[in-house]
Design an enzyme around this catalytic site. Structure first.
Site, PDB file in Angstrom:
ATOM      1  N   TYR A  24      -8.993  25.991  18.756  1.00 20.16           N
ATOM      2  CA  TYR A  24      -9.379  24.749  18.059  1.00 20.16           C
ATOM      3  C   TYR A  24      -8.592  24.777  16.819  1.00 20.16           C
ATOM      4  CZ  TYR A  24     -13.274  23.719  21.398  1.00 20.16           C
ATOM      5  OH  TYR A  24     -13.825  23.620  22.461  1.00 20.16           O
ATOM      6  N   HIS A 102      -9.253  14.994  22.546  1.00 19.06           N
ATOM      7  CA  HIS A 102      -9.826  16.376  22.349  1.00 19.06           C
ATOM      8  C   HIS A 102      -8.651  17.309  21.981  1.00 19.06           C
ATOM      9  CE1 HIS A 102     -13.108  15.596  25.171  1.00 19.06           C
ATOM     10  NE2 HIS A 102     -12.170  14.967  25.991  1.00 19.06           N
TER      11      HIS A 102
END
Ligand code: DHK
Length: 161
Positions: A24, A102
């Site tokens: 991430y 995302h």
């Protein structure tokens, strides 16, 4: 009237920056908010930026965005993307275009992340651009909003062509 965009973040996104940084990245949710505020300001849009670890709260915010005639929603539903029929139904129920975002490329990850309940009812989906995806989603919504006749009450779901 100034149009508004809601940016809604689901579970565990409050941990961006420390959570699995190899997947991430190192940017925090505050960094995401800063980026979204910059992009919204550039397009003269108001911004509501929120995060919740609770499915029902995310659903309430989708309903709220519609009730307040938001011009669009950027939604990263986190893990609920892959499990929540209820969030999918909320997106389908409102007449507001939703861009699914995302941070990671969900299609390059575990098989269970390859299916999104939201993608089929969203205007568009973006994944794999890191947090830049949020800015791109706001740019895309702004372009969509700009195409609407100024007399149009709401943006509509935008699911059509
Ligand atoms: C965030 C999550 O929390 C995951 O559950 C999704 C998404 C991917 C993201 O990449 O932003 O599978």
């Amino acid at each position: 009237m100034v149009k508004s965009v809601y940016v809604l973040n689901g579970p565990n996104l409050n941990l961006l920056g420390t959570r699995e940084p190899e997947t991430y990245g190192s940017a925090t949710l505050k960094d995401v908010e800063r980026l979204c505020r910059e992009r919204a300001k550039a397009h003269r849009l108001d911004l509501e930026f929120r995060q919740s670890n609770h499915e029902g709260e995310l659903i309430d915010w989708i309903h709220e965005a519609a009730a307040k005639q938001a011009a669009g929603i950027v939604l990263n539903a986190g893990g609920y993307t892959h499990t929540s029929v209820a969030i999918r139904d909320a997106v389908a129920a409102v007449n507001v275009p939703v861009v699914e975002v995302h941070v990671s490329n969900i299609f390059g990850r575990e098989h269970f992340r390859h299916h999104s309940h939201i993608a089929g009812v969203a205007k568009a989906s973006l994944c794999g651009f890191g947090i830049a995806g949020y800015g791109l989603a706001i740019d895309g919504l702004a372009a969509l909003i700009a195409r609407l006749p100024s007399s149009a009450g709401g943006a509509g779901s935008g699911r059509g062509p």
